[in-house]
Scaffold this motif. Structure first.
Motif, mmCIF file in Angstrom:
data_model
loop_
_atom_site.group_PDB
_atom_site.id
_atom_site.type_symbol
_atom_site.label_atom_id
_atom_site.label_comp_id
_atom_site.label_asym_id
_atom_site.label_seq_id
_atom_site.Cartn_x
_atom_site.Cartn_y
_atom_site.Cartn_z
ATOM 1 N N GLN A 1 0.839 -1.189 0.000
ATOM 2 C CA GLN A 1 0.000 0.000 0.000
ATOM 3 C C GLN A 1 0.881 1.249 0.000
ATOM 4 O O GLN A 1 2.066 1.181 0.320
ATOM 5 N N ARG A 2 0.253 2.372 -0.331
ATOM 6 C CA ARG A 2 0.902 3.676 -0.236
ATOM 7 C C ARG A 2 0.052 4.573 0.656
ATOM 8 O O ARG A 2 -1.181 4.528 0.581
ATOM 9 N N LEU A 3 0.705 5.360 1.489
ATOM 10 C CA LEU A 3 -0.023 6.279 2.353
ATOM 11 C C LEU A 3 -0.612 7.406 1.510
ATOM 12 O O LEU A 3 0.117 8.120 0.816
ATOM 13 N N ARG A 4 -1.926 7.578 1.583
ATOM 14 C CA ARG A 4 -2.615 8.618 0.842
ATOM 15 C C ARG A 4 -3.467 9.417 1.830
ATOM 16 O O ARG A 4 -4.628 9.094 2.087
ATOM 17 N N VAL A 5 -2.871 10.456 2.374
ATOM 18 C CA VAL A 5 -3.520 11.259 3.403
ATOM 19 C C VAL A 5 -4.793 11.903 2.873
ATOM 20 O O VAL A 5 -5.775 12.079 3.610
ATOM 21 N N GLY A 6 -4.806 12.231 1.580
ATOM 22 C CA GLY A 6 -5.978 12.861 0.993
ATOM 23 C C GLY A 6 -7.229 12.004 1.110
ATOM 24 O O GLY A 6 -8.349 12.534 1.175
ATOM 25 N N GLU A 7 -7.073 10.690 1.111
ATOM 26 C CA GLU A 7 -8.230 9.802 1.241
ATOM 27 C C GLU A 7 -8.831 9.862 2.651
ATOM 28 O O GLU A 7 -10.010 9.595 2.836
ATOM 29 N N ILE A 8 -7.990 10.183 3.622
ATOM 30 C CA ILE A 8 -8.492 10.307 4.997
ATOM 31 C C ILE A 8 -9.206 11.643 5.161
ATOM 32 O O ILE A 8 -10.246 11.744 5.791
ATOM 33 N N GLY A 9 -8.613 12.687 4.582
ATOM 34 C CA GLY A 9 -9.255 13.986 4.428
ATOM 35 C C GLY A 9 -9.882 14.570 5.674
ATOM 36 O O GLY A 9 -9.244 14.711 6.719
ATOM 37 N N TRP A 10 -11.173 14.887 5.570
ATOM 38 C CA TRP A 10 -11.917 15.571 6.625
ATOM 39 C C TRP A 10 -11.952 14.792 7.931
ATOM 40 O O TRP A 10 -12.159 15.364 9.004
ATOM 41 N N ARG A 11 -11.754 13.493 7.858
ATOM 42 C CA ARG A 11 -11.785 12.674 9.079
ATOM 43 C C ARG A 11 -10.668 13.075 10.036
ATOM 44 O O ARG A 11 -10.815 12.952 11.257
ATOM 45 N N LEU A 12 -9.547 13.539 9.489
ATOM 46 C CA LEU A 12 -8.454 14.005 10.345
ATOM 47 C C LEU A 12 -8.872 15.220 11.153
ATOM 48 O O LEU A 12 -8.555 15.333 12.345
ATOM 49 N N ALA A 13 -9.589 16.139 10.518
ATOM 50 C CA ALA A 13 -10.054 17.336 11.224
ATOM 51 C C ALA A 13 -11.027 16.963 12.335
ATOM 52 O O ALA A 13 -10.976 17.518 13.447
ATOM 53 N N VAL A 14 -11.920 16.022 12.050
ATOM 54 C CA VAL A 14 -12.865 15.566 13.072
ATOM 55 C C VAL A 14 -12.111 14.929 14.236
ATOM 56 O O VAL A 14 -12.419 15.183 15.414
ATOM 57 N N ALA A 15 -11.104 14.112 13.916
ATOM 58 C CA ALA A 15 -10.324 13.451 14.961
ATOM 59 C C ALA A 15 -9.593 14.458 15.840
ATOM 60 O O ALA A 15 -9.549 14.311 17.076
ATOM 61 N N LEU A 16 -9.011 15.476 15.238
ATOM 62 C CA LEU A 16 -8.304 16.505 16.015
ATOM 63 C C LEU A 16 -9.268 17.263 16.921
ATOM 64 O O LEU A 16 -8.932 17.576 18.070
ATOM 65 N N LEU A 17 -10.459 17.543 16.421
ATOM 66 C CA LEU A 17 -11.465 18.228 17.242
ATOM 67 C C LEU A 17 -11.874 17.354 18.422
ATOM 68 O O LEU A 17 -11.977 17.841 19.561
ATOM 69 N N VAL A 18 -12.096 16.075 18.171
ATOM 70 C CA VAL A 18 -12.450 15.149 19.249
ATOM 71 C C VAL A 18 -11.339 15.082 20.287
ATOM 72 O O VAL A 18 -11.595 15.089 21.498
ATOM 73 N N TYR A 19 -10.098 15.040 19.819
ATOM 74 C CA TYR A 19 -8.958 14.980 20.738
ATOM 75 C C TYR A 19 -8.924 16.201 21.655
ATOM 76 O O TYR A 19 -8.758 16.080 22.877
ATOM 77 N N LEU A 20 -9.102 17.376 21.075
ATOM 78 C CA LEU A 20 -9.061 18.600 21.873
ATOM 79 C C LEU A 20 -10.220 18.655 22.865
ATOM 80 O O LEU A 20 -10.043 19.057 24.022
ATOM 81 N N LEU A 21 -11.391 18.242 22.426
ATOM 82 C CA LEU A 21 -12.549 18.255 23.314
ATOM 83 C C LEU A 21 -12.372 17.274 24.473
ATOM 84 O O LEU A 21 -12.707 17.585 25.625
ATOM 85 N N LEU A 22 -11.849 16.099 24.169
ATOM 86 C CA LEU A 22 -11.617 15.114 25.223
ATOM 87 C C LEU A 22 -10.532 15.584 26.177
ATOM 88 O O LEU A 22 -10.653 15.433 27.406
ATOM 89 N N LEU A 23 -9.461 16.146 25.634
ATOM 90 C CA LEU A 23 -8.338 16.570 26.461
ATOM 91 C C LEU A 23 -8.731 17.703 27.398
ATOM 92 O O LEU A 23 -8.391 17.684 28.589
ATOM 93 N N LEU A 24 -9.463 18.673 26.866
ATOM 94 C CA LEU A 24 -9.762 19.880 27.643
ATOM 95 C C LEU A 24 -11.029 19.760 28.496
ATOM 96 O O LEU A 24 -11.094 20.302 29.596
ATOM 97 N N PHE A 25 -12.042 19.060 27.958
ATOM 98 C CA PHE A 25 -13.329 19.037 28.645
ATOM 99 C C PHE A 25 -13.807 17.629 29.012
ATOM 100 O O PHE A 25 -14.398 17.439 30.079
ATOM 101 N N GLY A 26 -13.571 16.666 28.147
ATOM 102 C CA GLY A 26 -14.135 15.340 28.351
ATOM 103 C C GLY A 26 -13.508 14.556 29.483
ATOM 104 O O GLY A 26 -14.205 13.860 30.233
ATOM 105 N N HIS A 27 -12.197 14.652 29.624
ATOM 106 C CA HIS A 27 -11.520 13.825 30.616
ATOM 107 C C HIS A 27 -11.975 14.123 32.046
ATOM 108 O O HIS A 27 -12.236 13.177 32.815
ATOM 109 N N PRO A 28 -12.059 15.389 32.451
ATOM 110 C CA PRO A 28 -12.556 15.649 33.812
ATOM 111 C C PRO A 28 -13.970 15.118 34.028
ATOM 112 O O PRO A 28 -14.291 14.652 35.128
#
Length: 228
Positions: free
Chosen positions: A192-219
């Motif tokens: 296989q070859r890494l094709r970041v473009g195929e992941i696309g918008w899902r990366l942005a959603v993942a980063l948003l989830v990470y920030l929300l969990l880190l700052l607000f969700g964990h407590p």
């Protein structure tokens, strides 16, 4: 602590000894796919709630061998970021390893996006998440909880693959040959070859989830802040 150990063992064993085995095939033949899935989901949720409740109780009387040292905490942040990226993009990517998504195998290129990295992104994300928590939680209760989830997530892909091979036969074997279980294995071997473009918008959603969990969700979820 015994209550937590029993809960963790129950959660792991119903997945490893039922979900991916011929026991599942027999239960589906007797009950039907729908009723089996409903009962298995109910049992999984019940075991997970039991485990979470037992973990909360066990932490009050608990041995600890290490804690959240600054260097370990920073490493854990990076591991959790990678974990969330795999979990979220995995959940948002159609995959023949998921329930009711076998039709993905009929597409010209079923291994797209994060599946080029690993055909089991969700489970590897959970494994990395559990490992990251073990870095900063060296108490016995955490070793039982996160250790059992780590073990299940690492062993789970073999169980899922075996179940899918029995159900889907050569089509799934071909998918296995084109991909890898271990992250980046298929890319490093040239399948296989890494094709970041195929992941696309899902990366942005993942980063948003990470920030929300880190700052607000964990407590809210764990009762303690992740940052601080």
């Amino acid at each position: 602590m015994l209550n937590l150990a029993l809960a963790a063992a129950t959660f792991v064993l119903i997945h490893l000894l039922v979900s991916g085995t011929r026991v599942r095939d027999g239960l589906v033949a007797r009950l039907g796919e729908g009723p089996y899935m409903g009962l298995f989901s109910l049992a999984s949720v019940a075991a997970l709630v039991w485990m979470a409740s037992a973990y909360g109780g066990a932490r009050a009387d608990n041995l600890a061998w290490w804690g959240p040292e600054p260097a370990l905490r920073h490493a854990a942040y990076l591991l959790q970021l990678l974990a969330v990226l795999l979990v979220v993009t995995g959940l948002l990517t159609p995959s023949p390893t998921s329930v009711k998504q076998e039709g993905v195998l009929d597409r010209p290129d079923p291994a797209r996006g994060v599946l080029r990295i690993t055909r089991h992104p969700f489970l590897w994300g959970v494994a990395i998440w559990a490992a990251g928590h073990l870095l900063v939680n060296g108490d016995l209760a955490s070793l039982i909880l996160f250790g059992s989830l780590l073990a299940l997530s690492v062993l789970g892909p073999w169980s899922i693959d075996a179940k899918r091979v029995r159900a889907l036969g050569p089509k799934y074997r071909t998918f296995m040959e084109q991909t890898s279980n271990v992250p980046f294995g298929a890319i490093l071997t040239g399948k296989q070859r890494l094709r970041v473009g195929e992941i696309g918008w899902r990366l942005a959603v993942a980063l948003l989830v990470y920030l929300l969990l880190l700052l607000f969700g964990h407590p809210w979820i764990a009762g303690v802040p992740a940052v601080g």
